[in-house]
Design an enzyme around this catalytic site. Sequence first.
Site, short mmCIF file in Angstrom:
data_model
loop_
_atom_site.label_atom_id
_atom_site.label_comp_id
_atom_site.label_asym_id
_atom_site.label_seq_id
_atom_site.Cartn_x
_atom_site.Cartn_y
_atom_site.Cartn_z
N HIS A 69 -2.37 -3.16 -3.54
CA HIS A 69 -3.76 -3.07 -3.12
C HIS A 69 -4.69 -3.02 -4.32
CE1 HIS A 69 -6.87 -0.85 -0.36
NE2 HIS A 69 -7.25 -2.06 -0.67
N HIS A 120 0.84 -1.20 0.00
CA HIS A 120 0.00 0.00 0.00
C HIS A 120 0.87 1.25 0.00
CE1 HIS A 120 -3.62 -2.24 1.46
NE2 HIS A 120 -2.70 -2.99 2.05
N CYS A 149 -3.75 2.85 -5.28
CA CYS A 149 -2.79 2.36 -4.29
C CYS A 149 -2.19 1.03 -4.72
CB CYS A 149 -3.51 2.22 -2.96
SG CYS A 149 -2.58 1.49 -1.63
N TYR A 180 -2.05 -1.38 9.07
CA TYR A 180 -0.94 -2.07 8.39
C TYR A 180 -0.04 -2.74 9.42
CZ TYR A 180 -2.43 1.35 4.92
OH TYR A 180 -3.18 2.14 4.08
#
Length: 159
Positions: A115, A10, A137, A39
């Site tokens: 992502h 990401h 992303c 994350y």
Amino acid sequence: MRKINLIVIHCSATYENVSFTEHDLDRYHRQIGFNGAGYHYYIRRNGDIKRMRPIERIGAHAKGYNSHSIGVCYEGGLDDKGKPKDTRTRWQKYSLRVLIKLLMQEYPDSEVCGHRDLSPDLNNNGIVEPCEWIKMCPCYDVRAEMESASWRRPFARVR
């Protein structure tokens, strides 16, 4: 321990000329209702890798994939006007390669993707094309970079 078979890359979707620390990330994720940063790892512009969430704890970074994935995010992803851009510094690129290599050693059956690669294949042709991306992303082609890496592993389409 949960089964891991996916590593999702990401970007923080922050301006390339504005600092966004791991503390800023944690605070933002709490403001939007997460229990801390979603994350597992965050890579700052200087290449520092910050552990944000224990691997044992399910992430909050890729809806529908969190239970079996690890989320890795780099600081940046937008140019100075807010447009998507690969803003990774050479230090971030290096740290990302090292981190992915270590994670692949620990979870050898894992695939690595961006992502945006988790967007639905709307025309069912087996390829998630740019017109199908829900998000930009991480603002670069993770799959192409992985395939060109000297330590690469082949991987199939993420389903």
